[in-house]
Motif scaffolding. Structure first.
Motif, PDB file in Angstrom:
ATOM      1  N   ARG A   1      -4.286  -1.142   6.782  1.00  0.00           N
ATOM      2  CA  ARG A   1      -5.153  -2.316   6.852  1.00  0.00           C
ATOM      3  C   ARG A   1      -4.972  -3.232   5.652  1.00  0.00           C
ATOM      4  N   PHE A   2      -4.788  -2.643   4.465  1.00  0.00           N
ATOM      5  CA  PHE A   2      -4.562  -3.440   3.250  1.00  0.00           C
ATOM      6  C   PHE A   2      -3.327  -4.330   3.406  1.00  0.00           C
ATOM      7  N   ASP A   3      -2.224  -3.761   3.829  1.00  0.00           N
ATOM      8  CA  ASP A   3      -0.992  -4.532   4.010  1.00  0.00           C
ATOM      9  C   ASP A   3      -1.169  -5.610   5.075  1.00  0.00           C
TER      10      ASP A   3
ATOM     11  N   GLU B   1      -3.944  -7.107   6.082  1.00  0.00           N
ATOM     12  CA  GLU B   1      -4.830  -8.179   5.631  1.00  0.00           C
ATOM     13  C   GLU B   1      -4.127  -9.116   4.657  1.00  0.00           C
ATOM     14  N   ILE B   2      -3.302  -8.575   3.777  1.00  0.00           N
ATOM     15  CA  ILE B   2      -2.536  -9.406   2.851  1.00  0.00           C
ATOM     16  C   ILE B   2      -1.564 -10.289   3.623  1.00  0.00           C
TER      17      ILE B   2
ATOM     18  N   SER C   1       0.834  -1.193   0.000  1.00  0.00           N
ATOM     19  CA  SER C   1       0.000   0.000   0.000  1.00  0.00           C
ATOM     20  C   SER C   1       0.871   1.246   0.000  1.00  0.00           C
TER      21      SER C   1
END
Length: 202
Positions: A28-30, A32-33, A22
């Motif tokens: 949050r994106f990082d 969750e991945i 990100s």
């Protein structure tokens, strides 16, 4: 999970989702991945790449470079995440090209180069493609495959390989000056499927 490992062990095919980071590193994106990858192990995370549509050509270059360094394979394929593949048919097709040390396989096409900045497929370097404003022949971006030697070339020369507005054009430009066999594989053309059908490969 286990099905992914079974595919690798029984068919010699490694499948991974390729994702960058990100722009807001650690958001949050990082997270969750990272969490999903810990449980599924089905990602290759490019830590030096910021995920965005504009950066897709650079992402494709980083993918081939990373894959060549990480996985010992005869072929490396780039596939869009909305393409469905019959892995057995793909494997059988690739076996027919094992005798070619340097090969570039895909649905070969060319097309108009758009110089209008408001156009969806705008090419900032449009003037480099001549007065005819037409791209050279290259594999369509939905899916294409390169052999080990080609992927290694991309890895070794990644710092000097120029990217254009689109990843398929970028890869095609790298192939032009190399002694690489271009294979126009109709089975990789979405247009070969019935009108209205979801695009599939093989």
């Amino acid at each position: 999970g286990s099905l992914l490992k079974k595919l690798e062990d029984e068919k010699g095919i490694v499948v991974r989702f390729i994702v960058g980071r990100s722009a807001n590193r650690g958001d949050r994106f990082d997270r969750e991945i990272d969490d999903e990858n810990r449980s599924t192990n089905d990602f290759v995370i490019l830590d030096d790449h910021i995920e965005s549509d504009e950066e897709l050509p650079k992402k494709t270059k980083r993918y081939f470079a990373n894959a060549a360094e990480t996985f010992d394979a005869e072929f490396y394929a780039k596939v869009n995440d909305d393409i469905y593949i019959n892995v057995d048919t793909l494997s059988a097709m690739l076996e027919t090209h094992w005798d070619k040390p340097r090969v570039y396989i895909g649905c070969m096409k060319s097309g108009e180069v758009f110089s209008e900045a408001t156009h969806k497929w705008y090419e900032p370097d449009w003037w480099k493609f001549g007065d005819g404003k037409s791209y050279f022949r290259h594999a369509s971006g939905e899916m294409f495959v390169v052999s080990r030697a080609v992927a290694q070339f991309i890895s070794i020369n990644r710092s000097v390989l120029r990217t254009y507005a689109h990843d398929d054009v970028s890869v095609g430009s790298w192939m032009i000056g190399l002694a690489v066999k271009h294979v126009n594989e109709a089975k990789l053309c979405c247009s070969s499927w019935p009108s209205g059908a979801m695009c599939s490969a093989l």
